[in-house]
Design a protein around this motif. Sequence first.
Motif, short mmCIF file in Angstrom:
data_model
loop_
_atom_site.label_atom_id
_atom_site.label_comp_id
_atom_site.label_asym_id
_atom_site.label_seq_id
_atom_site.Cartn_x
_atom_site.Cartn_y
_atom_site.Cartn_z
N VAL A 58 0.84 -1.20 0.00
CA VAL A 58 0.00 0.00 0.00
C VAL A 58 0.87 1.25 0.00
O VAL A 58 1.75 1.40 0.86
CB VAL A 58 -0.93 0.03 1.23
N VAL A 59 0.63 2.13 -0.95
CA VAL A 59 1.32 3.42 -1.02
C VAL A 59 0.34 4.50 -0.56
O VAL A 59 -0.80 4.55 -1.02
CB VAL A 59 1.81 3.72 -2.45
N ILE A 60 0.78 5.37 0.34
CA ILE A 60 -0.07 6.43 0.88
C ILE A 60 0.62 7.77 0.71
O ILE A 60 1.76 7.95 1.16
CB ILE A 60 -0.36 6.21 2.38
N THR A 61 -0.06 8.73 0.08
CA THR A 61 0.44 10.10 0.06
C THR A 61 -0.17 10.88 1.21
O THR A 61 -1.21 10.50 1.76
CB THR A 61 0.12 10.80 -1.27
N GLY A 62 0.51 11.96 1.60
CA GLY A 62 0.02 12.72 2.74
C GLY A 62 0.02 11.90 4.02
O GLY A 62 -0.88 12.03 4.85
N ALA A 63 1.05 11.09 4.20
CA ALA A 63 1.05 10.10 5.28
C ALA A 63 1.66 10.61 6.59
O ALA A 63 1.69 9.87 7.57
CB ALA A 63 1.80 8.84 4.83
N SER A 64 2.12 11.85 6.63
CA SER A 64 2.84 12.31 7.81
C SER A 64 1.93 12.78 8.94
O SER A 64 2.41 13.04 10.05
CB SER A 64 3.81 13.44 7.43
N ALA A 116 -0.76 -1.12 9.08
CA ALA A 116 0.43 -1.81 9.59
C ALA A 116 0.05 -2.90 10.58
O ALA A 116 0.61 -4.00 10.56
CB ALA A 116 1.38 -0.80 10.23
N ARG A 117 -0.92 -2.60 11.44
CA ARG A 117 -1.35 -3.60 12.42
C ARG A 117 -1.99 -4.81 11.75
O ARG A 117 -1.98 -5.92 12.30
CB ARG A 117 -2.34 -2.97 13.41
N LEU A 118 -2.51 -4.60 10.54
CA LEU A 118 -3.16 -5.69 9.81
C LEU A 118 -2.20 -6.39 8.84
O LEU A 118 -2.63 -7.24 8.07
CB LEU A 118 -4.38 -5.15 9.05
N GLY A 119 -0.94 -6.02 8.87
CA GLY A 119 0.06 -6.74 8.10
C GLY A 119 0.34 -6.21 6.72
O GLY A 119 1.02 -6.88 5.92
N ALA A 120 -0.12 -5.01 6.39
CA ALA A 120 0.18 -4.44 5.07
C ALA A 120 1.64 -4.03 4.99
O ALA A 120 2.28 -3.71 6.00
CB ALA A 120 -0.72 -3.24 4.80
N LYS A 121 2.16 -4.04 3.77
CA LYS A 121 3.50 -3.53 3.49
C LYS A 121 3.36 -2.11 2.97
O LYS A 121 2.77 -1.89 1.91
CB LYS A 121 4.20 -4.42 2.47
N LEU A 122 3.89 -1.14 3.72
CA LEU A 122 3.59 0.25 3.47
C LEU A 122 4.77 1.02 2.87
O LEU A 122 5.92 0.82 3.28
CB LEU A 122 3.16 0.93 4.77
N VAL A 123 4.44 1.90 1.94
CA VAL A 123 5.39 2.90 1.45
C VAL A 123 4.69 4.24 1.60
O VAL A 123 3.59 4.45 1.09
CB VAL A 123 5.78 2.63 -0.01
N LEU A 124 5.34 5.15 2.33
CA LEU A 124 4.70 6.36 2.79
C LEU A 124 5.33 7.60 2.17
O LEU A 124 6.56 7.75 2.18
CB LEU A 124 4.80 6.46 4.32
#
Length: 245
Positions: free
Chosen positions: A10-16, A28-36
């Motif tokens: 999952v890629v998220i913009t405006g993630a800060s 993240a708690r559900l196990g997704a691989k994140l790029v922020l």
Amino acid sequence: MTDNINGKVVVITGASSGLGEETARHLARLGAKLVLGARRVDRLRQLAGEINAGEESAIETDVTQRAEVQRLVDHAVQKYGRIDVMLNNAGLMPSSMLERLHVDEWDRMIDVNIKGVLYGIAAALPQMIKQKSGHIINVSSVAGHKVGPGGTVYAATKHAVRAISEGLRQEVKPYNIRTTIISPGAVATELTQTITDPDVAAGMSQVYQQAIPADAFARAVVYAISQPAEVDINEILFRPTSQSY
């Protein structure tokens, strides 16, 4: 059903901060691989560390710059080999009465709220077409459904997000790609801090006294992503129970 999120890229913009930050924590708690992605890279790196995503998953990104959005998505593909979800979340709301002629703020909203979404689509879509799968989530607003005084340009940008998303939905059906528009009402974020018009700011502060926590948005994202592949949740509109408009 949230098992469908485990392992998804999952890629998220405006993630800060705000909606993006809270969604990153939930996923993240559900196990997704994140790029922020976000402009405030220090806060982004802190978040990445707190959710064990690794600092390399925090990419400084200004969504008004197409090359930076492309770099964000390319990083996800290079790191994980795919992108399953693109959450175009970055946005701002410097609302004002048109007669104040805050044209620079109008331009900024158009650049972030509309072009930023388009750049996110442009970056993610080729890879999703190649995969024959993916999910693009765009953030609109209650203002994308109705217009009020002082919110004209902001509402126009959020109406545009809905139009873009609906056109995208129709176009990507041959590639098994899902699309979702999420339209929040008053949710507690830093969004109102971008309002420079004192009259509009005062009115909006009244509205946001009833704001609900950002995890309401995160749960909506989780709901959309976690559906089985054959289920496409196209639009979610939600408000605080006490919000009348």
